[in-house]
Enzyme design. Structure first.
Site, PDB file in Angstrom:
ATOM      1  CD1 TRP A   7      -2.066   2.150   1.816  1.00 54.21           C
ATOM      2  CD2 TRP A   7      -3.230   0.816   0.462  1.00 54.21           C
ATOM      3  NE1 TRP A   7      -3.246   2.781   1.537  1.00 54.21           N
ATOM      4  CE2 TRP A   7      -3.986   1.966   0.692  1.00 54.21           C
ATOM      5  CE3 TRP A   7      -3.747  -0.174  -0.373  1.00 54.21           C
ATOM      6  CZ2 TRP A   7      -5.233   2.167   0.135  1.00 54.21           C
ATOM      7  CZ3 TRP A   7      -4.994   0.022  -0.928  1.00 54.21           C
ATOM      8  CH2 TRP A   7      -5.726   1.186  -0.670  1.00 54.21           C
ATOM      9  CD  GLU A  65      -3.063  -6.597   5.599  1.00 50.98           C
ATOM     10  OE1 GLU A  65      -4.313  -6.561   5.629  1.00 50.98           O
ATOM     11  OE2 GLU A  65      -2.362  -5.606   5.256  1.00 50.98           O
ATOM     12  CB  VAL A  96      -0.803   4.545   7.923  1.00 51.61           C
ATOM     13  CG1 VAL A  96      -2.296   4.719   8.134  1.00 51.61           C
ATOM     14  CG2 VAL A  96      -0.405   3.080   8.038  1.00 51.61           C
ATOM     15  CB  ILE A  97      -1.566   8.928   3.988  1.00 46.32           C
ATOM     16  CG1 ILE A  97      -0.150   8.590   3.500  1.00 46.32           C
ATOM     17  CG2 ILE A  97      -1.865  10.417   3.821  1.00 46.32           C
ATOM     18  CD1 ILE A  97       0.047   8.753   2.002  1.00 46.32           C
ATOM     19  CG  ASP A 104     -11.760  12.709   4.031  1.00 46.63           C
ATOM     20  OD1 ASP A 104     -10.919  13.549   4.404  1.00 46.63           O
ATOM     21  OD2 ASP A 104     -12.169  12.611   2.861  1.00 46.63           O
ATOM     22  CG  HIS A 156      -9.042   2.651   7.814  1.00 51.43           C
ATOM     23  ND1 HIS A 156      -9.481   1.403   8.202  1.00 51.43           N
ATOM     24  CD2 HIS A 156      -8.039   2.445   6.940  1.00 51.43           C
ATOM     25  CE1 HIS A 156      -8.765   0.479   7.580  1.00 51.43           C
ATOM     26  NE2 HIS A 156      -7.883   1.090   6.813  1.00 51.43           N
ATOM     27  NE  ARG A 195       8.190  12.513   9.037  1.00 51.39           N
ATOM     28  CZ  ARG A 195       7.841  13.770   8.794  1.00 51.39           C
ATOM     29  NH1 ARG A 195       7.503  14.120   7.564  1.00 51.39           N
ATOM     30  NH2 ARG A 195       7.835  14.673   9.750  1.00 51.39           N
TER      31      ARG A 195
END
Length: 155
Positions: A23, A59, A82-83, A86, A89, A128
């Site tokens: 992802w 995972e 992970v961004i 809205d 999550h 980063r």
């Protein structure tokens, strides 16, 4: 008084695992490249590095725990991104991933380095992953080498 501190001298037989999320691939691929270059630059051959790809950050802890339990790796480097979106999550994934990595590390006594970025915007991730804030994959790999060295010294 004893003083223990790790350095960047890897054990000759040490194997390292890199677990990386697919992802946000553009970001995670840059993190993996940084980690591999860092390991190679510190004398760790390609034959001592296993790269495992997983669907997403959620995972990663399961695979980290499985590898740690197997006992074939001196350290496990985890990379993902992970961004914030809205919904909530983001918090669920980022927080539970970090908790799972800590659990794997403590349960199995194998260093599990958390290179999973949790950022507000894609620009923060880019900074980063080889941008203005360096490459967190590289930093996680250096920390992995240092932790392996430190654990070898401890009674």
């Amino acid at each position: 008084m004893s003083h223990y501190e790790g350095d960047l001298r890897p054990a000759g037989s040490a194997r390292f695992a890199i677990i990386a999320s697919r992802w946000n691939a553009r970001i995670t691929d840059a993190l993996v490249t940084g980690a591999r270059q860092s390991l190679a630059g510190n004398g760790i051959g390609e034959d001592a590095i296993d790269v495992v790809r997983v669907p997403g950050a959620w995972e990663i802890p399961l695979v980290a725990a499985r590898l740690a339990a197997a006992g074939q790796h001196a350290a496990i480097i985890t990379l993902g991104c992970v961004i914030r979106g809205d919904t909530r999550h983001y918090e669920h994934v980022a927080d539970r991933c970090a908790e799972g990595l800590m659990r794997a590390q403590l349960d199995f006594g194998v260093p599990v380095l958390n290179g999973v970025l949790a950022v507000e915007r894609v620009e923060d991730a880019e900074a980063r992953a080889g941008g203005s804030h360096g490459n967190k994959g590289e930093e996680a790999a250096l920390a992995a080498i240092e932790m392996v060295n430190l654990l070898e010294q401890l009674p």
